[in-house]
Design an enzyme around this catalytic site. Structure first.
Site, short mmCIF file in Angstrom:
data_model
loop_
_atom_site.label_atom_id
_atom_site.label_comp_id
_atom_site.label_asym_id
_atom_site.label_seq_id
_atom_site.Cartn_x
_atom_site.Cartn_y
_atom_site.Cartn_z
N LYS A 218 -11.74 -0.09 8.35
CA LYS A 218 -11.08 1.07 8.96
C LYS A 218 -11.53 2.40 8.35
CE LYS A 218 -8.50 -1.21 11.90
NZ LYS A 218 -9.32 -2.35 12.33
C1 LIG Z 1 -6.14 -2.07 17.45
C2 LIG Z 1 -5.72 -2.88 16.26
N1 LIG Z 1 -4.46 -3.31 16.17
C3 LIG Z 1 -4.03 -4.02 15.12
C4 LIG Z 1 -4.86 -4.34 14.08
C5 LIG Z 1 -4.33 -5.21 12.99
O1 LIG Z 1 -4.44 -4.64 11.72
P1 LIG Z 1 -4.60 -5.58 10.43
O2 LIG Z 1 -5.94 -6.22 10.49
O3 LIG Z 1 -4.46 -4.62 9.29
O4 LIG Z 1 -3.50 -6.56 10.47
C6 LIG Z 1 -6.19 -3.89 14.11
C7 LIG Z 1 -7.16 -4.12 13.03
O5 LIG Z 1 -7.56 -5.00 12.49
C8 LIG Z 1 -6.63 -3.16 15.23
O6 LIG Z 1 -7.89 -2.73 15.31
#
Ligand SMILES: Cc1ncc(COP(=O)(O)O)c(C=O)c1O
Length: 401
Positions: A218
């Site tokens: 990110k």
């Molecule tokens: C659009 C979106 N929503 C949710 C997530 C979930 O985040 P995480 O991987 O930190 O759980 C991500 C990223 O991985 C994402 O790109």
């Protein structure tokens, strides 16, 4: 003819690769050069020193997930995103799940969302016992189409989850109007949108809650990690309790909860990354502008845009190969990867066509399905040099000739 999700899935099988992951490890090509990854964590001595400092204090976590570094990170992040509250969690998925719980989403409710997003957006709805209702996206911005949200509202609809895809905020003003008209909550998935703005305001400003991810790829990272920002005391209070087994005080659970704590080491990294975020996003923006200048020379690509009032965080620079079939797009992505350019497709499979989720799909989503066959993303992260951007642009142009 009625939508047949099963046959649609069969049609996709074998045509698209499911094996790609967002590379955040270093990958070397046969001739020894390093792949220009689609994203790459930008870690400096500040983060390393901050981690060592936490290790030396010996305070690694906190019984309610609110250790000193977590509290500091929450204060800084909330201020940066102009939100009254910020709640740090173990992941973006935990943030989405807790936000839905805190927004009062219950079994049997319907929640409207795009299918063109990471699966976490949908999975947390199902974990709440609610039903994901997929609607189509705008063909130009690839974010959820406000008009189609209104058409999908029923008596059971409780919330909308717009996604700020590739770093570009969803069109939140009309979504807020629809939500207010029908009494819906908005949980904005801002996992990809650090550093973006909409009408001059950070993501979350038009939502009941915004959810952020600090996954390694990110715009800013803590390795894994997440955050909720909200201006609503009740949502913040419930999310904090849910983060820690439903406890406000130890061994006194008030609700069903989880262990969604962010460790102190991660929060320490987050504080340092947040300071660097404006520079990171400025570099992404400059790289995106430079790449656009090169790619404007071809008519075969639809380049990413920022409508008036929108500023992208440029998490992914995503182009559309006009009128192409998936096979042609996939072949181009493969050739770019052989040249050392970590081109990447987000998302080869829209959620409503995935085996588990097709039972929730009521209709075809023609824009989503077409776009998923034509888009691919190119690296513009802060570690990509202007020379590499020119190389990426020239290689794409050369392969499109
Ligand atoms: C659009 C979106 N929503 C949710 C997530 C979930 O985040 P995480 O991987 O930190 O759980 C991500 C990223 O991985 C994402 O790109």
């Amino acid at each position: 003819m009625a939508f047949q999700p099963t046959s649609a899935l069969k049609f996709e099988r074998g045509k698209q690769s499911n094996t790609q992951v967002i590379n955040i490890e270093r990958v070397y090509l046969p001739h020894g050069d390093e792949m220009i990854n689609i994203n790459q964590p930008q870690i400096g001595k500040e983060e390393i020193e901050a981690v060592v400092k936490v290790l030396k204090t010996g305070i690694l976590t906190h019984g309610l997930g609110a250790g000193p570094k977590v509290v500091e990170f929450e204060r800084l992040f909330g201020r940066a995103m102009k939100a009254k509250h910020a709640i740090a969690l173990s992941s973006g998925t935990a943030a989405l799940h807790s936000s839905l719980a805190a927004a009062g989403i219950r079994p049997g409710d319907e929640v409207i969302l795009p299918s063109f997003t990471f699966v976490a957006t949908a999975e947390v709805i199902v974990f709440r016992g609610a039903k994901p209702v997929f609607v189509d996206i705008d063909p130009d911005t690839f974010t959820i189409c406000a008009e189609k949200i209104e058409k999908a509202v029923t008596k059971k609809t409780a919330a909308v989850m717009p996604v700020d895809l590739y770093g570009l905020p969803a069109d939140m003003k009309p979504i807020r109007e629809i939500a207010d008209k029908h009494g819906l909550k908005i949980v904005e998935d801002a996992a990809q949108a650090h550093g973006a703005t909409y009408m001059g305001k950070p993501p979350g400003s038009f939502a009941d809650a915004a959810c952020w991810s600090f996954y390694g790829s990110k715009n800013m990272t803590t390795g894994e990690g997440g955050m909720i920002t909200t201006n609503y005391d009740e949502i913040a209070g419930t999310a904090r309790v849910m983060r820690s087994h439903g406890e406000k005080e130890k061994y006194m659970s008030l609700m069903l909860g989880h262990n969604y704590h962010m460790p102190e080491i991660e929060a320490a990294i987050g504080c340092e990354q947040l300071k660097k975020l404006p520079k990171f996003v400025a570099k992404r923006r400059a790289n995106a502008a430079r790449l656009t200048k090169v790619l404007e020379k071809t008519k075969k690509l639809r380049l990413p845009l920022e409508p008036k009032g929108f500023k992208s965080g440029w998490y992914l620079y995503t182009v559309k190969l006009k009128s192409a079939k998936a096979q042609k797009r996939n072949a181009l992505v493969e050739k770019l990867r052989q040249e050392g350019i970590g081109a990447f497709v987000c998302y080869v499979n829209p959620i409503h066509l995935m085996p588990y989720y097709r039972k929730f799909a009521k209709h075809r989503l023609p824009v989503t399905e077409a776009v998923s066959k034509q888009v691919f993303s190119l690296p513009v992260h802060p570690g990509v040099t202007p020379k590499q951007i020119d190389f990426i642009g020239a290689t794409v142009l050369g392969l499109l000739k």
